[in-house]
Design an enzyme around this catalytic site. Structure first.
Site, PDB file in Angstrom:
ATOM      1  N   VAL B  76       2.820   4.943   2.212  1.00 21.39           N
ATOM      2  CA  VAL B  76       4.148   4.537   1.782  1.00 21.39           C
ATOM      3  C   VAL B  76       4.036   4.125   0.319  1.00 21.39           C
ATOM      4  O   VAL B  76       3.176   3.307  -0.036  1.00 21.39           O
ATOM      5  CB  VAL B  76       4.650   3.350   2.640  1.00 21.39           C
ATOM      6  CG1 VAL B  76       6.002   2.859   2.139  1.00 21.39           C
ATOM      7  CG2 VAL B  76       4.736   3.760   4.105  1.00 21.39           C
ATOM      8  N   CYS B  77       4.879   4.697  -0.521  1.00 23.80           N
ATOM      9  CA  CYS B  77       4.819   4.392  -1.953  1.00 23.80           C
ATOM     10  C   CYS B  77       5.099   2.896  -2.166  1.00 23.80           C
ATOM     11  O   CYS B  77       6.159   2.390  -1.774  1.00 23.80           O
ATOM     12  CB  CYS B  77       5.846   5.213  -2.715  1.00 23.80           C
ATOM     13  SG  CYS B  77       5.926   4.757  -4.457  1.00 23.80           S
ATOM     14  N   ILE B  78       4.164   2.233  -2.823  1.00 21.01           N
ATOM     15  CA  ILE B  78       4.268   0.776  -2.935  1.00 21.01           C
ATOM     16  C   ILE B  78       5.427   0.356  -3.835  1.00 21.01           C
ATOM     17  O   ILE B  78       6.153  -0.599  -3.516  1.00 21.01           O
ATOM     18  CB  ILE B  78       2.926   0.157  -3.392  1.00 21.01           C
ATOM     19  CG1 ILE B  78       3.007  -1.370  -3.303  1.00 21.01           C
ATOM     20  CG2 ILE B  78       2.515   0.614  -4.779  1.00 21.01           C
ATOM     21  CD1 ILE B  78       1.660  -2.062  -3.360  1.00 21.01           C
TER      22      ILE B  78
END
Lengths: 99, 130
Positions: B76-78
């Site tokens: 998941v893109c931070i």
């Protein structure tokens, strides 16, 4: 290099389909899914455009999205299920999704 | 063949379901998924707090079960997650937020992970929109 273009937006809401058709190479394929299958609506302008675009053997639509909207693809293209979607993505060298 | 799959849309968008069905079909066809990357609104699919209506598909739960069962690398893109309030325990503590909603099997990491996955895969599949 051939590309499978994937469009999922309705052709009645934006210009993705016409932009894509303008860029479509002679070896490229086009897969309609989601609301993009409304491009196959009988009597519509997008359908006439598709019919005039010489897409023999290169036009596909996701079967479940056709069924959900009661739209038929006729002999203009081919309805595909998910295994066929996977196979299509590998048949072409690249996949470009019109997000 | 190897696929990298990027999801740009939230769980309530049809394209998120399409991404899941594609991923399932790819594995069923004997292919490999090198990484799933959830970007932009796609991070909402990883939230453990989504409650789907009873008569609708619980897509975040389906994604979670799929990733766990297949032991997939699901990133998941931070940056996208933080701005949308999707935090794991570590980030919730770091930014002093009252709760964490990103349970395993998801991992928070950067956009470089998408680039790396695209390089290592035969095809990058992006799912977003309607």
């Amino acid at each position: 290099m051939s590309t499978l273009h994937v469009i999922c937006h309705s052709p009645f809401g934006d210009n993705r389909l016409s932009s894509c058709l303008r860029l479509l190479g002679s070896a490229d394929g086009l897969l309609l899914c989601g609301d993009a299958v409304y491009a196959l609506q009988p009597g519509s302008e997008p359908l006439r455009t598709l019919q005039a675009s010489q897409l023999d053997g290169r036009l596909f639509a996701l079967d479940e999205d056709l069924q959900a909207r009661a739209i038929a693809i006729s002999d203009l293209g081919k309805a595909v299920d998910y295994p066929a979607f996977v196979a299509l993505s590998l048949h072409y060298d690249k996949v470009n999704s019109w997000l | 063949m190897k696929f990298a799959i990027a999801v740009f849309s939230p769980a309530h968008a049809p394209s998120s379901r399409r991404a899941l069905r594609f991923a399932q079909a790819a594995l069923a066809g004997g292919h490999e998924i090198v990484r799933l990357f959830f970007y932009q609104d796609g991070v909402h699919s990883a939230s453990g707090n989504v409650v789907a209506p009873q008569d609708e598909l619980d897509l975040p739960a389906e994604w979670r079960a799929f990733v766990s069962a297949q032991q997939l690398d699901a990133v998941v893109c931070i940056a996208a997650a933080l701005r949308r309030g999707v935090l794991n325990a570590e980030e919730a503590q770091r930014y002093q937020r009252p709760a964490a909603n990103l349970p395993p099997p998801w991992e928070l990491s950067g956009l470089g992970q998408l680039h790396e996955a695209a390089q290592g895969a035969d095809r990058l599949m992006c799912f977003g929109g309607d």
